[in-house]
Scaffold this active site. Sequence first.
Site, short mmCIF file in Angstrom:
data_model
loop_
_atom_site.label_atom_id
_atom_site.label_comp_id
_atom_site.label_asym_id
_atom_site.label_seq_id
_atom_site.Cartn_x
_atom_site.Cartn_y
_atom_site.Cartn_z
N PRO A 1 42.68 48.98 40.23
CA PRO A 1 43.83 48.23 40.72
C PRO A 1 43.98 46.85 40.10
CG PRO A 1 42.11 48.36 42.39
CD PRO A 1 41.72 49.30 41.30
N ASN A 2 45.23 46.51 39.86
CA ASN A 2 45.67 45.20 39.37
C ASN A 2 45.37 44.97 37.89
OD1 ASN A 2 46.71 44.19 41.92
ND2 ASN A 2 44.58 44.18 42.58
N ARG B 1 47.83 38.08 35.11
CA ARG B 1 47.06 37.93 36.33
C ARG B 1 45.94 36.91 36.15
NH1 ARG B 1 42.49 42.30 38.19
NH2 ARG B 1 42.04 41.34 40.20
N TYR C 1 40.83 36.06 33.84
CA TYR C 1 40.86 37.33 33.09
C TYR C 1 41.41 37.21 31.68
CZ TYR C 1 39.91 39.20 37.72
OH TYR C 1 39.35 39.46 38.94
N ASN D 1 36.17 50.32 34.76
CA ASN D 1 36.41 49.05 35.44
C ASN D 1 37.23 49.38 36.67
OD1 ASN D 1 36.98 46.57 36.44
ND2 ASN D 1 37.78 45.70 34.53
N ALA E 1 38.67 45.88 42.12
CA ALA E 1 38.15 45.59 43.46
C ALA E 1 37.50 46.82 44.11
CB ALA E 1 39.27 45.06 44.35
N HIS F 1 33.73 47.20 44.57
CA HIS F 1 33.00 46.56 45.67
C HIS F 1 33.22 47.27 47.01
CE1 HIS F 1 32.91 43.61 42.52
NE2 HIS F 1 34.20 43.37 42.63
N ASP G 1 31.23 58.62 44.71
CA ASP G 1 30.99 60.05 44.93
C ASP G 1 31.68 60.90 43.86
OD1 ASP G 1 29.47 59.45 47.12
OD2 ASP G 1 30.90 60.19 48.61
N GLU H 1 29.68 50.77 33.77
CA GLU H 1 30.59 49.94 34.57
C GLU H 1 30.88 48.66 33.79
OE1 GLU H 1 29.23 49.14 38.60
OE2 GLU H 1 30.11 47.14 38.53
N HIS I 1 33.22 44.88 33.56
CA HIS I 1 34.08 43.87 34.18
C HIS I 1 34.43 42.81 33.15
CE1 HIS I 1 33.38 45.54 38.11
NE2 HIS I 1 32.10 45.61 37.81
N SER J 1 35.42 39.69 33.92
CA SER J 1 34.78 38.46 34.39
C SER J 1 33.31 38.74 34.70
CB SER J 1 35.48 37.96 35.66
OG SER J 1 35.34 38.91 36.72
N ARG K 1 30.79 34.80 40.56
CA ARG K 1 31.96 34.64 41.44
C ARG K 1 31.56 34.81 42.91
NH1 ARG K 1 36.71 38.14 39.12
NH2 ARG K 1 37.86 36.78 40.56
N ARG L 1 31.72 40.04 45.42
CA ARG L 1 31.81 40.73 44.12
C ARG L 1 30.44 41.07 43.55
NH1 ARG L 1 37.32 40.07 42.88
NH2 ARG L 1 38.12 38.13 43.74
#
Length: 152
Positions: free
Chosen positions: A9-10, A17, A22, A73, A76, A79, A86, A97, A99, A101, A106, A110
């Site tokens: 998301p986002n 953003r 970012y 990625n 949110a 977290h 799953d 994984e 990210h 940032s 942070r 997070r």
Amino acid sequence: MRVAAVHGPNLNLLGRREPDVYGHHTLADVDAALTETARGLEAEVESFQSNHEGELVDFIQQAAARVDGFVVNAGAYTHTSIALRDALAAVARPYVEVHISNVFARERFRHRSYLAGNAVGVVSGFGVNSYRLGLRAIVEHLRAGEDGERVR
Ligand code: DQA
């Protein structure tokens, strides 16, 4: 070898953003960087972005039939999402994984990831380069022998 990049998301808003966090690269820039990196690795990459948890689960389930691994990625959902954890466990494809940032520099919320425990590893804090490094890492992992030695 084929890898799917999963954007949560986002991340469709990258470039606009919170650019102080970012950066100014867009998601199209990220995908172009992944395509270029994949070419150098003699691998293929496909990308998928969604703001919806269930769509990300559906994509992981469906893509697993045609890919060897994932770069994830989850934004949110990293977290919060047991469903994504799953799904990745269910399809049994290795993943890295990533990210943009450094999540550990942070807010405390997070620092927890539901995905990291089953990941090959985590790349966090290198901007768009996190994706390049993550793709390189998963491809090298997939090409490695079972004893951990590189297969050239
Ligand atoms: C992010 C970090 C997450 O904490 C955040 O919710 C995001 C982006 C990153 O790439 O730095 O959406 O995954």
